[in-house]
Design a protein around this motif. Structure first.
Motif, PDB file in Angstrom:
ATOM      1  N   LYS A  76       0.827  -1.212   0.000  1.00 25.00           N
ATOM      2  CA  LYS A  76       0.000   0.000   0.000  1.00 25.00           C
ATOM      3  C   LYS A  76       0.856   1.255   0.000  1.00 25.00           C
ATOM      4  CE  LYS A  76      -4.076  -1.919   2.211  1.00 25.00           C
ATOM      5  NZ  LYS A  76      -4.917  -1.934   3.400  1.00 25.00           N
ATOM      6  N   THR A  77       2.095   1.099   0.350  1.00 28.17           N
ATOM      7  CA  THR A  77       3.022   2.226   0.371  1.00 28.17           C
ATOM      8  C   THR A  77       3.476   2.484  -1.055  1.00 28.17           C
ATOM      9  OG1 THR A  77       3.754   1.509   2.534  1.00 28.17           O
ATOM     10  CG2 THR A  77       5.125   3.114   1.406  1.00 28.17           C
ATOM     11  N   THR A  78       2.955   3.561  -1.642  1.00 28.97           N
ATOM     12  CA  THR A  78       3.259   3.842  -3.037  1.00 28.97           C
ATOM     13  C   THR A  78       4.636   4.447  -3.229  1.00 28.97           C
ATOM     14  OG1 THR A  78       2.090   5.931  -2.819  1.00 28.97           O
ATOM     15  CG2 THR A  78       0.851   4.067  -3.717  1.00 28.97           C
ATOM     16  N   THR A  84       8.733   7.523   6.924  1.00 26.80           N
ATOM     17  CA  THR A  84       9.803   7.941   7.824  1.00 26.80           C
ATOM     18  C   THR A  84      10.866   6.850   7.844  1.00 26.80           C
ATOM     19  OG1 THR A  84       8.846   6.876   9.767  1.00 26.80           O
ATOM     20  CG2 THR A  84       8.124   9.145   9.294  1.00 26.80           C
ATOM     21  N   ASP A  85      12.037   7.203   8.326  1.00 25.07           N
ATOM     22  CA  ASP A  85      13.106   6.214   8.445  1.00 25.07           C
ATOM     23  C   ASP A  85      12.678   5.061   9.349  1.00 25.07           C
ATOM     24  OD1 ASP A  85      14.585   7.831   6.809  1.00 25.07           O
ATOM     25  OD2 ASP A  85      15.988   8.501   8.361  1.00 25.07           O
ATOM     26  N   ALA A  86      11.971   5.382  10.418  1.00 20.57           N
ATOM     27  CA  ALA A  86      11.513   4.347  11.354  1.00 20.57           C
ATOM     28  C   ALA A  86      10.524   3.391  10.680  1.00 20.57           C
ATOM     29  CB  ALA A  86      10.874   4.997  12.577  1.00 20.57           C
ATOM     30  N   GLN A  87       9.638   3.924   9.830  1.00 17.74           N
ATOM     31  CA  GLN A  87       8.677   3.068   9.123  1.00 17.74           C
ATOM     32  C   GLN A  87       9.393   2.135   8.146  1.00 17.74           C
ATOM     33  OE1 GLN A  87       6.312   6.377   7.668  1.00 17.74           O
ATOM     34  NE2 GLN A  87       4.535   5.643   8.845  1.00 17.74           N
ATOM     35  N   ILE A  88      10.365   2.654   7.440  1.00 15.33           N
ATOM     36  CA  ILE A  88      11.126   1.834   6.487  1.00 15.33           C
ATOM     37  C   ILE A  88      11.877   0.742   7.232  1.00 15.33           C
ATOM     38  CG2 ILE A  88      13.019   1.838   4.818  1.00 15.33           C
ATOM     39  CD1 ILE A  88      12.159   4.765   4.146  1.00 15.33           C
ATOM     40  N   GLN A  89      12.524   1.133   8.313  1.00 13.92           N
ATOM     41  CA  GLN A  89      13.269   0.160   9.115  1.00 13.92           C
ATOM     42  C   GLN A  89      12.332  -0.924   9.643  1.00 13.92           C
ATOM     43  OE1 GLN A  89      15.674   1.911  12.158  1.00 13.92           O
ATOM     44  NE2 GLN A  89      16.552  -0.036  12.759  1.00 13.92           N
ATOM     45  N   SER A  90      11.148  -0.539  10.068  1.00 13.91           N
ATOM     46  CA  SER A  90      10.173  -1.501  10.576  1.00 13.91           C
ATOM     47  C   SER A  90       9.751  -2.492   9.490  1.00 13.91           C
ATOM     48  CB  SER A  90       8.950  -0.760  11.113  1.00 13.91           C
ATOM     49  OG  SER A  90       7.961  -1.663  11.508  1.00 13.91           O
ATOM     50  N   LEU A  91       9.519  -2.006   8.285  1.00 13.78           N
ATOM     51  CA  LEU A  91       9.142  -2.895   7.180  1.00 13.78           C
ATOM     52  C   LEU A  91      10.251  -3.896   6.873  1.00 13.78           C
ATOM     53  CD1 LEU A  91       7.469  -0.320   4.759  1.00 13.78           C
ATOM     54  CD2 LEU A  91       6.328  -2.154   6.021  1.00 13.78           C
TER      55      LEU A  91
END
Length: 146
Positions: A76-78, A84-91
């Motif tokens: 869903k992340t287009t 954020t960096d934290a969201q990318i790291q979490s994925l």
């Protein structure tokens, strides 16, 4: 006339593509037949192998479902630039966690198989798994060409 042909093509194309997909349960039936032939289990070995295999399949399916649900949020992340960096790291770490769970599951069932069956049978099973994947890919490629 061109518009009519184009409209027909657009309507029939999805059904033609859908027809190439295996029917539910078809892959599992093919896999069971393939393993039965390749493993050449005695009746006693079959009584041991199939329940372990079925347990493994159930756990792998649950893991795939969990992975798919987590992947949906990633799909869903287009734009990665909007995270954020934290969201990318979490994925990314979620994907590592899923791979580790998959590896742990493989080890768990390897240990169950080797403690219950001759190691040569276990080796044949792992070889048959890889051979089945190749067989399935070859069949799918053949359907796409036709």
């Amino acid at each position: 006339m061109k518009n009519l042909f184009f409209a027909f093509l657009m309507i029939s194309l999805p059904s033609m593509l859908w027809a190439q997909r295996p029917k539910p349960g078809e892959i599992e039936s093919l896999k069971i037949a393939f393993f039965t032939q390749k493993l050449d289990l005695s009746p006693e070995e079959a009584k041991i192998f199939w329940p372990i295999y079925n347990d493994m399949q159930a756990e792998q399916n649950a893991l795939r479902k969990e992975r798919f649900q987590k992947m949906i949020s990633f799909k869903k992340t287009t734009e990665i630039d909007n995270l954020t960096d934290a969201q990318i790291q979490s994925l990314i770490t979620n994907e590592f966690d899923m791979r580790q769970k998959d590896l742990n599951l493989e080890k768990k069932y390897y240990n169950r198989l080797k403690s219950s069956l001759p190691i040569k049978t276990v080796g044949k099973f792992y070889r048959a798994q890889e051979a089945f994947k190749r067989e399935l890919l070859d069949r799918f490629k053949g359907r796409q060409r036709n």
